[in-house]
Write an enzyme that holds these catalytic residues in place. Sequence first.
Site, PDB file in Angstrom:
ATOM      1  N   ARG A  20      13.917  27.155 -19.108  1.00 42.09           N
ATOM      2  CA  ARG A  20      14.184  26.890 -17.681  1.00 42.09           C
ATOM      3  C   ARG A  20      15.361  27.756 -17.221  1.00 42.09           C
ATOM      4  O   ARG A  20      15.383  28.275 -16.114  1.00 42.09           O
ATOM      5  CB  ARG A  20      14.463  25.406 -17.427  1.00 42.09           C
ATOM      6  CG  ARG A  20      14.947  25.131 -16.008  1.00 42.09           C
ATOM      7  CD  ARG A  20      14.873  23.666 -15.549  1.00 42.09           C
ATOM      8  NE  ARG A  20      15.173  22.715 -16.576  1.00 42.09           N
ATOM      9  CZ  ARG A  20      16.403  22.478 -17.079  1.00 42.09           C
ATOM     10  NH1 ARG A  20      17.446  23.127 -16.605  1.00 42.09           N
ATOM     11  NH2 ARG A  20      16.571  21.600 -18.045  1.00 42.09           N
ATOM     12  N   TYR A  44       6.248  30.214   8.834  1.00 37.65           N
ATOM     13  CA  TYR A  44       5.157  29.641   8.043  1.00 37.65           C
ATOM     14  C   TYR A  44       5.138  28.096   8.162  1.00 37.65           C
ATOM     15  O   TYR A  44       6.198  27.455   8.102  1.00 37.65           O
ATOM     16  CB  TYR A  44       5.367  30.060   6.583  1.00 37.65           C
ATOM     17  CG  TYR A  44       4.321  29.539   5.635  1.00 37.65           C
ATOM     18  CD1 TYR A  44       3.020  30.005   5.677  1.00 37.65           C
ATOM     19  CD2 TYR A  44       4.641  28.571   4.692  1.00 37.65           C
ATOM     20  CE1 TYR A  44       2.059  29.517   4.810  1.00 37.65           C
ATOM     21  CE2 TYR A  44       3.690  28.078   3.814  1.00 37.65           C
ATOM     22  CZ  TYR A  44       2.392  28.555   3.886  1.00 37.65           C
ATOM     23  OH  TYR A  44       1.455  28.077   3.026  1.00 37.65           O
ATOM     24  N   ASP A  69      11.826  35.753   5.523  1.00 42.16           N
ATOM     25  CA  ASP A  69      10.600  35.670   4.733  1.00 42.16           C
ATOM     26  C   ASP A  69       9.879  37.014   4.918  1.00 42.16           C
ATOM     27  O   ASP A  69       9.395  37.326   6.011  1.00 42.16           O
ATOM     28  CB  ASP A  69       9.762  34.491   5.242  1.00 42.16           C
ATOM     29  CG  ASP A  69       8.493  34.273   4.437  1.00 42.16           C
ATOM     30  OD1 ASP A  69       7.978  35.250   3.850  1.00 42.16           O
ATOM     31  OD2 ASP A  69       7.985  33.137   4.415  1.00 42.16           O
ATOM     32  N   LYS A 107       1.002  36.246  -2.339  1.00 39.20           N
ATOM     33  CA  LYS A 107       0.317  37.143  -1.410  1.00 39.20           C
ATOM     34  C   LYS A 107       0.387  38.585  -1.942  1.00 39.20           C
ATOM     35  O   LYS A 107      -0.104  38.839  -3.027  1.00 39.20           O
ATOM     36  CB  LYS A 107       0.916  36.987  -0.014  1.00 39.20           C
ATOM     37  CG  LYS A 107       1.153  35.521   0.394  1.00 39.20           C
ATOM     38  CD  LYS A 107      -0.106  34.694   0.550  1.00 39.20           C
ATOM     39  CE  LYS A 107       0.156  33.193   0.642  1.00 39.20           C
ATOM     40  NZ  LYS A 107       1.109  32.761   1.669  1.00 39.20           N
TER      41      LYS A 107
HETATM   42  C1  LIG Z   1       1.904  31.575   1.812  1.00 39.01           C
HETATM   43  C2  LIG Z   1       3.215  31.713   2.486  1.00 39.01           C
HETATM   44  C3  LIG Z   1       4.332  30.941   2.105  1.00 39.01           C
HETATM   45  C4  LIG Z   1       4.249  29.858   1.050  1.00 39.01           C
HETATM   46  O1  LIG Z   1       4.047  30.381  -0.201  1.00 39.01           O
HETATM   47  P1  LIG Z   1       3.280  29.618  -1.408  1.00 39.01           P
HETATM   48  O2  LIG Z   1       3.251  30.617  -2.488  1.00 39.01           O
HETATM   49  O3  LIG Z   1       1.933  29.233  -0.881  1.00 39.01           O
HETATM   50  O4  LIG Z   1       4.109  28.405  -1.716  1.00 39.01           O
HETATM   51  C5  LIG Z   1       5.530  31.187   2.733  1.00 39.01           C
HETATM   52  N1  LIG Z   1       5.648  32.113   3.708  1.00 39.01           N
HETATM   53  C6  LIG Z   1       4.597  32.859   4.108  1.00 39.01           C
HETATM   54  C7  LIG Z   1       4.780  33.881   5.188  1.00 39.01           C
HETATM   55  C8  LIG Z   1       3.349  32.682   3.520  1.00 39.01           C
HETATM   56  O5  LIG Z   1       2.310  33.417   3.939  1.00 39.01           O
END
Ligand SMILES: *Cc1c(COP(=O)(O)O)cnc(C)c1O
Length: 381
Positions: A46, A98, A170, A195
């Site tokens: 961890r 998001y 983000d 993504k």
């Molecule tokens: C998918 C997404 C998230 C969340 O991510 P996860 O891997 O699904 O927890 C956060 N911000 C954006 C812009 C996203 O497209």
Amino acid sequence: MKFETRALHTGIEIDEATGASSVPIYQASTFHQASFDESPQFDYARSGNPTRQAVERAIAELEGAARGFAFASGMAAITSVFLLFETGSHIVAGEDIYGGTFRALTRIFSRLGIEVSFVDATDLAQIEAAIRPNTKAIYVETPSNPKLAITDLKGVAQLAHQHHLLSIVDNTFMSPYLQRPHELGFDIVVHSATKFLGGHSDVIAGVATVRDEQLGNDLYLIQNGFGAVLGPQDCFLLLRGLKTLPVRMRQSQAGAMAVAEYLSTHSAVSRVYYPGLAEHPGKALHDRQAHGPGAVLSFELKGQDEVRRLVEHMKLPLFAVSLGAVESILSYPVKMSHASMPAEQRARRGITDGLLRLSVGLEDPDDLILDLSHALSFCRG
Ligand SMILES: *Cc1c(COP(=O)(O)O)cnc(C)c1O
């Protein structure tokens, strides 16, 4: 070295123990300590694992950050960053962030006494007006989802600096190949690595990178103490994904540009949102702060009947939640990412019943356009 080269040669791409051409999956929870007199590099997984260390160094290198951290999901990365704040803190956030981040702030962090104000982040004056004596951070996303609105990253970073706030972005939609917010002054960059960074629709992962060491120590305390770490198998998949990030991004972006241009001439499509198109209101700003418009676009059909017909007739894309993968992914915000948003709020933000989002994958754009043109022939203009 150029980005493409750095994506492959991170300085930790070869296994030190054996010379293996890829960092192995160190599937171990603990590490033998030769003696209790010296502190070992790894003790408990961890706290640190060699596969995770490799991916954390790679993402820090690509974002131009002091440190990188890998988490069990994008939401784990984002919420771990919010744990930097104490009860009584206030965050100014973009209203187009998001949905999962919106939910975490309004339904979980609100319980811990962390307040948030949502503003139109494309307007710096609105961000500044929302700053209070207890504000600790500004949180934005650009381009935004699903309408690809553009926020001035340099402007936000300067505003945060003037008011002694942390700036957090983000960067999921762009990836560090196209946009490196630390270079524009941002303190923290977060990603859903599920993504573009992973890129193959086969791993849930998140990363956060920080601009300075002190912030790195603060976030490490949370990563280790809260414990939402990424497992070694997923770290391996992410490392593998990062190697092809530049070529995937380039191919997908070229496809998205071709598709956006095609859609913007089609009579059944009333609007296309894509920062690569001349008519996009944020294009000039986006071009100043990013190296390309990316691979995600949205477009508007007449209404839900047309959406139903298009989805029924398209053969190539996955019809799914998510984006940023080798295959194209078509999604319907009203029923997917923004389903939990009250209808009148959706309407105010232009997320209509006719709006579709397309994340363009690596297919030949000609095939995607053929698929779209066939499906659109069933839609009224
Ligand atoms: C998918 C997404 C998230 C969340 O991510 P996860 O891997 O699904 O927890 C956060 N911000 C954006 C812009 C996203 O497209």
